[in-house]
Design an enzyme around this catalytic site. Sequence first.
Site, PDB file in Angstrom:
ATOM      1  N   ILE B 119       0.813  -1.216   0.000  1.00 36.29           N
ATOM      2  CA  ILE B 119       0.000   0.000   0.000  1.00 36.29           C
ATOM      3  C   ILE B 119       0.841   1.258   0.000  1.00 36.29           C
ATOM      4  CG2 ILE B 119      -1.931  -1.154   1.155  1.00 36.29           C
ATOM      5  CD1 ILE B 119      -1.133   0.464   3.696  1.00 36.29           C
ATOM      6  N   GLU B 120       2.170   1.073  -0.068  1.00 34.28           N
ATOM      7  CA  GLU B 120       3.034   2.250  -0.125  1.00 34.28           C
ATOM      8  C   GLU B 120       3.693   2.362  -1.495  1.00 34.28           C
ATOM      9  OE1 GLU B 120       5.507   2.716   3.403  1.00 34.28           O
ATOM     10  OE2 GLU B 120       4.001   1.717   4.640  1.00 34.28           O
TER      11      GLU B 120
END
Lengths: 696, 310
Positions: B119-120
Site C-alpha cells: 500500500i506504499e
Amino acid sequence: MRLQFKIYVALILALLAGLTFFYSKSRTDALLSGHNQLIHNLAEMELLNKRVDEEIWSTAYRLYHNYDEVHRLIKEIRNLGGEIRLLAFLDSAEYQAFWKKLDKFDQLLEQKEQAIIRYTTLNSLVKNSVSHVPGLTHRYIKNFVNEDQAYVEDLSQATSLVFLASNAMDAELLIGFNEVLQRLQDKEFADPDRKRFNRVFLSHARIVDRYLAQYIPVFMGILDIPIDKALHQTSELFLDISKRQAESVHLWSLLITLAFIGSLGMIVIFLINLDRRHRELSGLHNALEQGATIDHLTGLKNRFAFERSLDTGTDQALIIINIDGFKHINNFYGHEAGDSILVQMAAVLQSALARSEHGLFRLGGDDFGVLVEGGTDDPQMLARKLIGTMEYTLFTFDGNPVPINVTAGLSTAAPLLETANQTLNQIKRTRMKFLAYDPDVGQKARMRDNLRIIRVLKEAINNDLVIPYFMPIMNNSNHRIERYECLVRVVSEDGALLLPNEFLSVAREGRLNADLTRIMIEKSFKAFTDTELEFSVNLAIEDILDPEVTDFLFNRLEQSPDIGRRLTFEILESEEVKSYEAIADFVRRSADYECRIAIDDFGSGYSNLRHLLELNIHTLKIDGSLIRNIMEDPHAAQAIQAITTLAHKIGITSIVAEYVCSKEIQARVSEMGIDYSQGFYIGQPLPHLLELSMLD
Amino acid sequence: MPRVFILSLLLLVSHLPNQAMALQPLPQEVDYDEGKARLGKRMFFDTLLSKDRSVSCATCHDPDHGGAEPREVSIGIGNQKGTLNAPTVYNTYYNFRQFWDGRALDLKEQAAGPLHNPIEMAMTAEEVEQRLNDHAEYLLLFSRVYHQSRVRFEDVTDAIAEFEKALFTPDSPFDRYLRGEIELAADEKEGYLLFRTMGCVTCHNGINLGGNSYQYIGAVNPLEKDVVTGDLYARTGDPFDRNRFKVPSLRNIELTSPYLHDGSKSTLGETLAAMAFHNLGFDLTAEENRLLTAFLKTLTGKRPAILESP
C-alpha cells in the site's frame, strides 16, 4: 645418479622446510592477530557490559535519564561480537565449543536487550508516577482547605509508602497500600476540583501499585543475566583452545626445526661421506700414481716417471746401466735371486747417487737409468764411477755370492732412451764396459734401415721377389762343375738386389727366415729338378729346429723323392745347438731321403768337432777367411791342411774351399788336395745355371 | 499555580545535575559517504521506485514539512490510504529503532519497508533492481559508487540510508542553549522546566528527545479504545505491548504536524493537552500549554545541508 638423487632430496627437504616455515609463520601471525583481536573484543565487551549495567543503575536511580547510551552500548557490544564472528581462524573444528559459547552469549545479550527495552517502558511509567504522588499530595494540602483529615492522611500514607517502596526497591513495603487506594477510590466528592484531583492522584497511585512490583524484578533481572560470566567463560574457553592450538603451532615449529635439522644432518652426512670418498679417491690416486711411477720391486721410479722427468729444454744425459746376462742369472739362480740382485743394485745405485740431483730409475727388466741433470757432473765420469762401484759391490743371494757384471751406455742426444739403448746394444757386442753414444754410428739410421729391410723382405716374400742365385762349385779332380750352392737374393722395390748379409740378420730378427728358407727350397728344387746336378741349400740351426721349415722340406722331398740324393744341406754352426736331439732327428729324416749334410764356414766361428761326428757330415766347407789368407799366412795353410787331413781321416770325402778368388789360390787349394773349390774365380753367383760344365 | 512549579523545582533540585545529560544537542557535522548520499538523495526523490511511479520517499517524508507527513495518514501508490502518519526522516538516524513499532533495526532495514509495502510503493527487490538497471544514469552512478556490474537492492537501501544519515538539523536554539551559546527566552526556559517537572522528559530524552524507548500511549489515563494498528502489540501479540509505541522525536516538532501515530492531532496544543492527560495524568492549563509550546519551538533546527547541495 645416486648423488643427483641425494641432492634433489636434500633440496626438496630444504624447500619443504622453508615453505613450512613461511606457512607456519603466516599462520602464526594470522592466528596471533586474530587471537589478539578476539581477546581484545571480549575484554571490551565485558567492559561495555559493565557500562550497560551502570547505565541501568543510573536510570534506576535517577528520575529521568538518557536512554540513548544504553542502546548505543548494546549496539557496540553486538558489533564487537560480530567482528569476532568474522575472524577466519575460528572456522576450524577446534572452535566448535567456542562458537556454542558465543551463541549462548548472543542469546543472553538479546535477552538482556529485551529486558532493558521492557525496563525502559516500566521505568518511565513508574518514575513519573512515583514522583507525582508526593507532588500531588503537597498540591492538595496547598490548594484545598483541609477539611478531611482522614483523606489527607491517606494521601500522606500513600506518599510515604510509595517513597519507601520505590527507594527500597521492594514492593512488599507497600503495606496497606491497597487499602488506601480502596478508600481513595470510594471517596465521594462534591467539589469537581477535588473530584478531579482525586482521580488524578488515584491514577498515579494505581500505576505504582500495578507496575512497581513488575518494575523491580525486571530491573533486577537485567542485572541477573549472567552475561559477565558468559563472556568470561567464552574468553576462558578460547584461551584454552588457543593453548591447544598453540601446541599444534609448536608442533609445526618442531616439525620445521626437525626438518631443518634433518636437512642439515643429511648435508653433514653427505659432506662426511663426500670427504671420506674424496680421501679414498685421493689415496687411490696417490697409490695409482705411486704404482704408476714407482717400480714395486726396487722402489725406484719407473719408466713412466722417467718419461715425465724428461725435459728436452735442459741439458740432460741418460746413463743406462744393464746387468750382463741377467736372463742367465734368473735361469741359473732362480727368479728370487734375480729380484734380489735387482733390489741390491737399486740400493747401491741409490746410495751412490744419494747426494746428487740426478734421477734414478728402473727402466725395465735389468735396465737402470740415471738421468743426469746438466751442469754439475760429467756424465761420462759418473758412468764410469757407477760401474766401478758395481764392480766393487758384492751381490749375494741367500748367503751365496752372485757375480755380477754391468755395462753402461751413455747418451746426451735426444731421444735419450733410444740412443742410450742403441749405445748399450752396441757395447753388448763388445767386451767394453761403457760406451758413449756416437751419433756418427748412425744407429738410428740403421734402425730405420732395418725396418725398411723387413718391409722389403715381406714384400719380396709376398710378391715373389725372392730369387735364388746359383754359385758353381768345381770338382778339383775333373775340373767340372758338378754342384751349385743356392744363395738367396731379394729384389727390393727399386730393383736393387739385396744380398744376405744385408738382410739375413734382420730376417732372423723379424722371423722371416722361415719363409725365405721355404721359398729357397721350393725354387731350388724347381731349378734342379730337370738336371743331374747336385745342389746345396743353406739351412740355419733355427730352420732345422723349426717344424714349419722341416715339415715343408720333407713334404717337398716326399713329392720329389729322386731329388733328395742330389741335395745337400749346408749348415752354419752356431752356439744355439743346445741339444742334438732335434738335430739328430733332422739328420735321420734327411738320411731317409739320401740328403747330405755339409758344415759351412768350418774353421771359424763355432766350429765344432763334435758336429762332424754326430751329424753324419758329408761335406765340409772350409771358411773363406782361412782360404783367403792361404798365400800369405803359412799358419792358415797348415790349419787347412790339418783340417783336410782330419776330415779325410774320418771319412768326409768332400771338402770345399770357399772364397777361392784367384788363380793362385785355386792352384794352392788344388795342390793341398781339397776336393772342391768355390769362389769368384770359379764362378759368380748367377740367377741361372751355367751352360758349360767345365771351366778352364 | 506558579508555586507548583517552584515547589516542583525544589523537589527536583537534586536532579539538576542530570539535565545536561538527559538531553543533548545534535552534532554540527556528521561523517557520511558523499557519493552514496548523493545517490540516495536522488532515489529519495525519485518516483521511479514506486510501482505506478507516483510515490517517492519524499512524498511521505516531505523535506518541506520537517521531513514528515503533512497529511493525516500516508498515502501510497494508487492513492491507497495507509493507517499511520509517517514520522519525520530528519534526525531519524539517532533513533534506536525505525517505524512506529520499531521493527527495523536501522535505516537500511527501514528503507526496504515502504518499498515493499503493497500500500506504499509496492516494489519487490527485483523490480527495484530492474528499474534502476534499465536506467543508464543510475547504472553508471551505482557502478561508480558501489563498483558492481549491476545495481543491487542491498546497495539501493544502503545509499538511501546514507542519505538519511545526512538529514540532520543542527543548531536549533535549544542545542545552542545546551552548548552555552545563547540564552533562552524566559517562557522557553520555563517551558523547559515544566518539560522536566511534569515528566515529559522521562520518555522524551536523549539526543532526539525521544526515539529511544517504547512507551504506552494512555499510560496513566487509557485511551477511549485501544489502538487498532501500528503499535507493538500488532507486531508481537504480547498484551504487554498494547498501545505501546516507539517514542517519537520532538525535534522540529513545530514543523511536523499532524501528530501522533494516526495523525489525529493537527496542532501542537492539542497534542500537548492529550499527551499530558493520557500519559501524565494532568489537565494542562493554558499557561502550561503555552510555555511548553514555547519550549518545543526551540527544538527546530536548520534545514539539512545536503538538501541544498546538488
